[in-house]
Design a protein around this motif. Structure first.
Motif, PDB file in Angstrom:
ATOM      1  N   ILE A   1       0.832  -1.204   0.000  1.00 27.93           N
ATOM      2  CA  ILE A   1       0.000   0.000   0.000  1.00 27.93           C
ATOM      3  C   ILE A   1       0.867   1.254   0.000  1.00 27.93           C
ATOM      4  O   ILE A   1       0.707   2.146  -0.842  1.00 27.93           O
ATOM      5  N   GLU A   2       1.797   1.327   0.935  1.00 27.32           N
ATOM      6  CA  GLU A   2       2.586   2.546   1.080  1.00 27.32           C
ATOM      7  C   GLU A   2       3.515   2.777  -0.096  1.00 27.32           C
ATOM      8  O   GLU A   2       3.745   3.926  -0.498  1.00 27.32           O
ATOM      9  N   MET A   3       4.066   1.735  -0.665  1.00 34.60           N
ATOM     10  CA  MET A   3       4.911   1.904  -1.841  1.00 34.60           C
ATOM     11  C   MET A   3       4.110   2.179  -3.100  1.00 34.60           C
ATOM     12  O   MET A   3       4.674   2.505  -4.145  1.00 34.60           O
ATOM     13  N   GLY A   4       2.779   2.063  -2.997  1.00 39.36           N
ATOM     14  CA  GLY A   4       1.908   2.377  -4.124  1.00 39.36           C
ATOM     15  C   GLY A   4       1.336   3.784  -4.067  1.00 39.36           C
ATOM     16  O   GLY A   4       0.429   4.100  -4.832  1.00 39.36           O
ATOM     17  N   PHE A   5       1.848   4.637  -3.151  1.00 41.42           N
ATOM     18  CA  PHE A   5       1.426   6.032  -3.039  1.00 41.42           C
ATOM     19  C   PHE A   5      -0.102   6.134  -2.895  1.00 41.42           C
ATOM     20  O   PHE A   5      -0.800   6.599  -3.790  1.00 41.42           O
ATOM     21  N   PRO A   6      -0.629   5.714  -1.760  1.00 40.84           N
ATOM     22  CA  PRO A   6      -2.087   5.601  -1.600  1.00 40.84           C
ATOM     23  C   PRO A   6      -2.772   6.939  -1.357  1.00 40.84           C
ATOM     24  O   PRO A   6      -2.138   7.925  -0.958  1.00 40.84           O
ATOM     25  N   PRO A   7      -4.098   6.980  -1.566  1.00 44.42           N
ATOM     26  CA  PRO A   7      -4.889   8.131  -1.131  1.00 44.42           C
ATOM     27  C   PRO A   7      -5.085   8.042   0.381  1.00 44.42           C
ATOM     28  O   PRO A   7      -4.420   7.232   1.049  1.00 44.42           O
ATOM     29  N   ILE A   8      -5.967   8.824   0.928  1.00 46.74           N
ATOM     30  CA  ILE A   8      -6.225   8.754   2.358  1.00 46.74           C
ATOM     31  C   ILE A   8      -6.681   7.340   2.725  1.00 46.74           C
ATOM     32  O   ILE A   8      -7.467   6.708   2.008  1.00 46.74           O
ATOM     33  N   GLN A   9      -6.122   6.826   3.814  1.00 48.52           N
ATOM     34  CA  GLN A   9      -6.458   5.480   4.292  1.00 48.52           C
ATOM     35  C   GLN A   9      -7.239   5.570   5.597  1.00 48.52           C
ATOM     36  O   GLN A   9      -6.868   6.321   6.498  1.00 48.52           O
ATOM     37  N   LEU A  10      -8.276   4.751   5.700  1.00 47.39           N
ATOM     38  CA  LEU A  10      -9.072   4.641   6.908  1.00 47.39           C
ATOM     39  C   LEU A  10      -9.293   3.173   7.209  1.00 47.39           C
ATOM     40  O   LEU A  10      -9.599   2.390   6.307  1.00 47.39           O
TER      41      LEU A  10
END
Length: 437
Positions: free
Chosen positions: A291-300
């Motif tokens: 997830i983090e290496m995929g440059f995510p949008p806001i995560q909840l």
């Protein structure tokens, strides 16, 4: 349940759900009734509906249908051998009463506010259709029922799901008429499925993408409001069960990918800014790394713990703490030397299948807290609470909000802010990013 040092409820003790008529006629009251039947039917094999039947509210997915028949059908689908029915309350039943009055002990929600305790309810009347407080009150009431083994609600508890504090708040913000955008759910277990269930109770105006490789097992039935006995018997893939549910309730645009996140084309081949919010509810295959290496949008997302707590977390692009700060990657996983190089991010590890556990009301709390945050994303002053909020239910309920600290040495330190900014450009909630100028 026994993995939590607890045992199932006495199957011979009947729980009867009653409701104040005026409350039951409202949207909040019917959300409470539907959630109460769904949750208590997974917590106990002996549940009766003690309120008069009424047509389902026009704002809910099953509008116009019989509320009693719909709720009974759901409980019987979960446990075909359970004792579920509709009748007036009998002597000896445990009464689970919904509404601001009508009984000495109440489970009441209005707007974003929730209350359990002696009547009358102290909550202000909120006329806008929200449902979140109503659902939260049921979760609190179910936790009390289980914790005290049908004990009396002598100690009141008030909270709100707007800023997650222990005081009622008058807020008329409602998700009615607001599109949530593209909501991607990575991990469709108890938290991911429950979050989507609560989103669908509030609005069907969103695009849903569901990613999970797993199948519905027997242990999944009690802690998800979507999974049934029939799903487990045929080993149905979780995202397929979820996609069917969302389409049936009126969510028109639903994609399901029955693979792990790092193998999903929905994630790996997405266009910049095409995902508005990520519900990151998976916990296998070093998913936080991908997830983090995929440059995510806001995560909840929210997690459940063995001390009967649910912890809600929010990771905003550019914030000081990413999800890897909270959940460091597996030691076997080699970090990339360049955060913009995705080659090693496609590696994975093979994990042994394991049977996990969660108390039903904890999973419902986690999914509800996650959904509540998604529903508030369009609010003018969002975010409204610290990045981490913990709800404890083992004793008297407790709400605590704290910031998330950065972990020194985390891979996010070398992540390129410009690339991340470009990756979320055009997404609905890109304005919430906090990159340094």
């Amino acid at each position: 349940m026994r993995r939590y040092g607890a045992s199932p409820l006495d199957p011979m003790q009947t729980v009867t759900i009653t409701a104040s008529p005026d409350h039951l006629a409202s949207y909040d009251g019917q959300v409470a009734a539907l959630v109460a039947c769904n949750l208590l039917g997974r917590l106990s094999p002996s549940v009766q509906i003690g309120f008069h039947d009424i047509a389902i509210h026009p704002r809910l997915p099953w509008a116009g249908r019989s509320l009693t028949e719909h709720a009974l059908g759901g409980m019987r689908a979960v446990d075909p051998f359970g004792n579920y029915g509709a009748r007036p309350i009998n002597t000896g039943d445990f009464r689970f009463h919904l509404g601001p009055d009508g009984h000495d002990a109440l489970v009441h929600g209005s707007g974003w506010n929730a209350y359990i305790g002696q009547g009358p309810s102290p909550l202000p009347l909120i006329t806008s259709d929200v449902g979140v407080g109503a659902a939260l009150s049921v979760v609190l009431g179910a936790a009390h029922l289980f914790r005290t083994r049908f004990g009396a609600m002598t100690v009141p508890f008030v909270s709100n799901a707007w800023d997650w504090t222990n005081a009622p708040i008058v807020i008329n913000f409602s998700p009615v008429g607001i599109s949530l955008g593209h909501v991607m759910t990575a991990g469709f277990g108890s938290v991911g499925s429950t979050a989507n269930y609560f989103l669908a109770l509030a609005t069907r105006d969103f695009r849903a993408s569901l990613i999970d490789h797993d199948k519905v097992r027997v242990q999944n039935i009690t802690r998800s409001p979507i999974f049934t006995d029939a799903h487990a018997k045929i080993d149905l893939v979780k995202v397929n069960a979820g996609a069917t549910f969302l389409r049936e309730v009126g969510v028109k645009d639903v994609d399901a990918d029955p693979v792990a996140l790092h193998e999903s084309s929905l994630w790996n081949l997405r266009d910049s800014g095409s995902i508005d919010v990520l519900i990151s509810a998976a916990n296998e295959f070093n998913v936080r790394y991908h997830i983090e290496m995929g440059f995510p949008p806001i995560q909840l997302y929210a997690t459940t713990g063995r001390n009967w707590q649910t912890t809600l977390m929010r990771h905003t692009p550019g914030a000081k703490a990413c999800s890897l700060c909270v959940f460091p990657p597996d030691a076997r996983f080699a970090p990339t030397t360049c955060a913009t190089d995705g080659s090693s991010a496609r590696q994975t590890t093979v994990e042994e299948e394991r049977t996990d556990a969660a108390l039903p009301f904890l999973s419902f709390a986690a999914g509800l807290m996650t959904a509540a945050e998604v529903l508030k994303l369009s609010a003018r002053r969002y975010p409204l609470s610290p990045e981490r909020v913990m709800l404890g239910l083992k004793d008297q309920p407790l709400l605590i909000g704290t910031p998330l600290p950065h972990r020194n040495g985390c891979l996010c330190e070398s992540r390129h802010a410009g690339v991340h900014r470009s990756a979320i450009a055009g997404s609905r909630y890109a304005r919430l990013a906090c990159f340094e100028i």
